[in-house]
Design an enzyme around this catalytic site. Structure first.
Site, short mmCIF file in Angstrom:
data_model
loop_
_atom_site.label_atom_id
_atom_site.label_comp_id
_atom_site.label_asym_id
_atom_site.label_seq_id
_atom_site.Cartn_x
_atom_site.Cartn_y
_atom_site.Cartn_z
N CYS A 127 0.76 -1.41 -0.09
CA CYS A 127 -0.06 0.04 0.08
C CYS A 127 0.88 1.10 0.04
O CYS A 127 1.99 1.26 -0.08
CB CYS A 127 -1.02 0.10 1.13
SG CYS A 127 -0.39 0.31 2.97
N ASN A 158 2.39 1.47 4.25
CA ASN A 158 2.54 0.21 4.88
C ASN A 158 2.40 0.56 6.42
O ASN A 158 3.00 -0.08 7.22
CB ASN A 158 3.98 -0.04 4.57
CG ASN A 158 4.40 -1.51 5.04
OD1 ASN A 158 5.62 -1.98 5.89
ND2 ASN A 158 3.57 -2.33 5.21
N CYS A 180 -1.22 0.83 7.35
CA CYS A 180 -2.63 0.52 7.62
C CYS A 180 -2.79 -0.60 6.71
O CYS A 180 -3.08 -1.68 7.39
CB CYS A 180 -3.45 1.48 7.22
SG CYS A 180 -3.72 3.01 8.05
N ARG A 181 -3.33 -0.54 5.57
CA ARG A 181 -3.97 -1.64 4.59
C ARG A 181 -2.91 -2.86 4.46
O ARG A 181 -3.32 -4.05 4.60
CB ARG A 181 -4.44 -1.00 3.37
CG ARG A 181 -5.57 -0.29 3.38
CD ARG A 181 -5.81 0.34 2.38
NE ARG A 181 -5.04 1.28 1.80
CZ ARG A 181 -4.88 1.92 0.49
NH1 ARG A 181 -5.73 1.75 -0.45
NH2 ARG A 181 -3.70 2.53 0.09
N SER A 182 -1.69 -2.58 4.15
CA SER A 182 -1.01 -3.81 3.69
C SER A 182 -0.41 -4.61 5.04
O SER A 182 -0.40 -5.65 4.93
CB SER A 182 0.45 -3.26 2.69
OG SER A 182 1.33 -2.31 3.44
N ASP A 197 -8.70 3.64 1.57
CA ASP A 197 -7.58 4.03 2.45
C ASP A 197 -8.45 4.19 3.93
O ASP A 197 -9.06 5.34 3.76
CB ASP A 197 -6.65 4.93 1.96
CG ASP A 197 -5.60 4.92 2.81
OD1 ASP A 197 -5.48 4.55 3.94
OD2 ASP A 197 -4.47 5.44 2.04
#
Length: 152
Positions: A8, A11, A13-15, A123
Site C-alpha cells: 500500500c 505500509n 494501515c492496509r498492507s 484507504d
C-alpha cells in the site's frame, strides 16, 4: 513456498493488515510452513513507523497481533524474491510497476480481484473506516488463498 508481498502507500494501515490477516488464514488452515508473507510501502513517508494505532486496534478486535511490524519500502530487488505483489488500490499497482520498471512476470495484482471485485480497498487513513477496510482485506485474502490452493 508461496511468497506474497502486500503493498500500500505507507505500509502502516492496509498492507500490514493484509499481511497479518493472511498469516492468520494460512496458520488456521495448517499451511503456514508453505508461505512467506510480508508487506511494504510504495512511498517513503512512513518508513520505520509502527502499524497505525486504529489499524492495530482493528486487527486486535479479531484476535490478530502485529507487534514489531514497522513500515518498509518496496524495492526493485523484491521483484525476484516474491511470487505475488498484491496492491490495495489502482495507485499502488501503478506505483509498483514504476518501482519495478514493468511486470514481466505477471506478479502484480489488486487484492479485491481475488474477491471477484474490481474496486479498491478504500484507504482508512482517509475514510477512518477501519472495520470496512478489514472486511474488504479479509475477503480479498480469503480469495487469494483459495486461488493459490486451486493452483496447487
Amino acid at each position: 513456498m508461496y511468497k506474497i508481498m502486500f503493498v500500500c502507500h505507507g505500509n502502516i494501515c492496509r498492507s500490514p493488515m493484509a499481511e497479518f490477516i493472511m498469516k492468520k488464514l494460512v496458520t488456521d488452515s495448517g499451511m503456514s510452513d508453505q508461505f512467506h508473507i510480508a508487506s511494504s510501502a510504495t512511498s517513503t513517508e512512513e518508513l520505520g513507523n509502527t502499524v497505525y494505532p486504529p489499524a492495530r486496534a482493528e486487527l486486535a478486535k479479531h484476535g490478530i497481533g502485529c507487534a514489531r511490524k514497522t513500515a518498509v519500502r518496496l524495492m526493485k530487488s523484491d521483484y525476484d524474491k516474491f511470487d505475488y505483489f498484491i496492491g490495495m488500490d489502482t495507485a499502488n499497482i501503478r506505483n509498483m510497476k514504476h518501482i519495478f520498471g514493468s511486470d514481466s512476470g505477471g506478479k502484480i495484482f489488486k487484492l479485491l480481484t481475488f474477491a471477484s471485485r474490481g474496486d479498491d480497498v478504500s484507504d482508512p487513513w482517509y475514510s477512518r473506516d477501519f472495520s470496512k477496510a478489514y472486511s474488504d482485506i479479509e475477503e480479498g485474502c480469503k480469495g487469494l488463498l483459495s486461488s493459490i490452493i486451486k493452483q496447487k
